[in-house]
Design an enzyme around this catalytic site. Sequence first.
Site, PDB file in Angstrom:
ATOM      1  CE  LYS A  35      26.981  60.259  30.281  1.00 45.78           C
ATOM      2  NZ  LYS A  35      26.526  60.696  31.630  1.00 45.78           N
TER       3      LYS A  35
ATOM      4  CD  GLU B 241      28.550  55.337  36.683  1.00 37.45           C
ATOM      5  OE1 GLU B 241      29.609  55.240  37.314  1.00 37.45           O
ATOM      6  OE2 GLU B 241      28.206  56.395  36.106  1.00 37.45           O
TER       7      GLU B 241
ATOM      8  CB  SER C 110      23.770  65.131  25.364  1.00 42.66           C
ATOM      9  OG  SER C 110      22.677  64.248  25.175  1.00 42.66           O
TER      10      SER C 110
END
Lengths: 258, 393
Positions: B89, B111, B377
């Site tokens: 991210k 969010e 991830s």
Amino acid sequence: MNNRINQLFAAKKENILSVYFTAGYPKLNDTGSIIYELEKSGADLVEVGIPFSDPTADGPVIQQSSHKALENGMTLNLLFEQLAGIREKVSIPLILMGYFNPVYQFGVKEFCEKCNETGIDGAILPDLPLDEYLENYQPFFEKNNLHNILLITPQTSDSRIRQVDAASTGFIYMVSSSSTTGKNQKVEDFHQDYFERVNKLNLKNPRLIGFGISDKATFNNACKYASGAIIGTAFIKSFNKKEPVTESIPKFIKSIIG
Amino acid sequence: MDYQVDEKGYYGEFGGAWIPEMMYSNIEELRKRYLEIIYSSKFQEEFTSLLKNYVGRPSPLYFAKRLSAHYGTDIYLKREDLNHTGSHKLNNTIGQILLAEKLGKTRIIAETGAGQHGVATATVCALKGIKCVVYMGALDVGRQAPNVKKMKMLGAEVVPVYSGNKTLKDATNEAMRDWINNPVDTHYIIGSVVGPHPYPDMVARFQAIISEEIKWQLDEQTGNELPTRILACVGGGSNAAGAFYHFLEDREVELIGVEAAGKGIDTNETAATLTVGSPGVLHASKTMLMQNADGQITEPYSISAGLDYPGIGPMHAHLFKTGRAKYLYATDKEVLTAALLITQKEGIIPALESAHALAALEKAEFAKDDVTVVNLSGRGDKDMETYLNYFGY
């Protein structure tokens, strides 16, 4: 073109009161009686909200009413069933307002045809952007004598306002300030410069001001800058368990224009 | 170039910017300026430097020997879990915070589902000294408590969202409402390849560093930059978009996304959007959605808060439709089994999201010489409570 919206704006140049409510709220089958009472009490135009699960442009009150309406079992199909025959009882212009996805699943062409058949005069679909409308959907609206009401905000540039004006046929929905619905505003917070800027553009379409209009003072103030104003959240808040709509609606409308 | 976004913001029939007029000026400004800003030399210099010295890139491409032996094929793990803040991210939030600075924005909103994007956003806001507000579904606030505490310590305001199912979709609704109410000073850092154009393309470009590195790392280790297949989990789809990006035109590389089946695609508790969904418009994008016949969005479910979303990025909807990528799904149970397997075979505790990609290893058919890259991830720290409860340690 014989559209009740155009007839209204031709006949009445100021203090037009438009009222929004969410279909299916407070009770599933209130739709017809709410519209009827609104006309009887002096509303000039009614916007019937199609509830959606994810109303991203709405504040808590309309979110809650949409949620409850869906829980009650409201669907677009059912709404059209409830509205069948409404023209035998009500003559003021009616608009359907809602998010695009339920209309998209219904079929935009079918939606426009059904509106025409039912006697609906306009639609407000805030998340159907101008370019998508012009490219893909305008003919369906025109063919069915249905006005697509477009929005402008204080951030909308003059050139874009002119594009909106060119694509509009009923009136322009002038969002009073950058906000979701139902933010309480004080009269002095009004974007007077924005309204004056828009008025100087000599647009072909009349305007109604919406968002943040909650009482007599904000309504009267908005009416100084446009043909009238739209009340939604405050009207939905006026429903209560103690009074039937036949009592609460006349009282509310009187508090605005009485 | 069939797989890239067109000038109107579409991937084939999916995408666009289905925004209310209240968001128009912000989206239009972004659309006009994002490419020019991102590819300016000043931006690239700072972005590259931060990715290297702050995020810790390149992330390793690790040959997982014991896992490979278990499946009888060569498996490489792209270690996005080793990035600062523990997931891919941060690649995107670094890019977007630099962009927000260039646009003169002084307030950031985001969010978050699992809290990984929230932490990554709070981190870059701390790095730049910019005010940060993160919207998070109230259910997720409960199930991802460590990340909530991290965000608070980083100085962000975490706002629990109580509407809907109180998960990622509802947090996204609330962030969009915030942006409508704050159109001038605020930039919305969307965490995935979802939302109105140009977000899906912009986020994919920031995450594309993943596939860029896989190419040269694989070449370095095997003498061939192209693997047989790439596996990545898909909620909104940002890590998969990044892992697929530079392989889209290499048709011989099989691209596989793995959705969250929750308790199973035949139940009401699933988040496998492509498997059970249909085209519609949500969060300002035309894409595949979980919805009923009336166009109301149905509530998704997954054990993994990061994949608990009823939509998917329009790029994935297009890759699905054209058949360029294949999309599988994994149930909660399969995911937990896969997470335990890699933990005990490789000493790596994966995030629940990433474990979906690993679960798909059970479903793929391998030839002996195949090279499979799994995009790992994120790391599992945030999911320890779920793991401990399930396995009873």
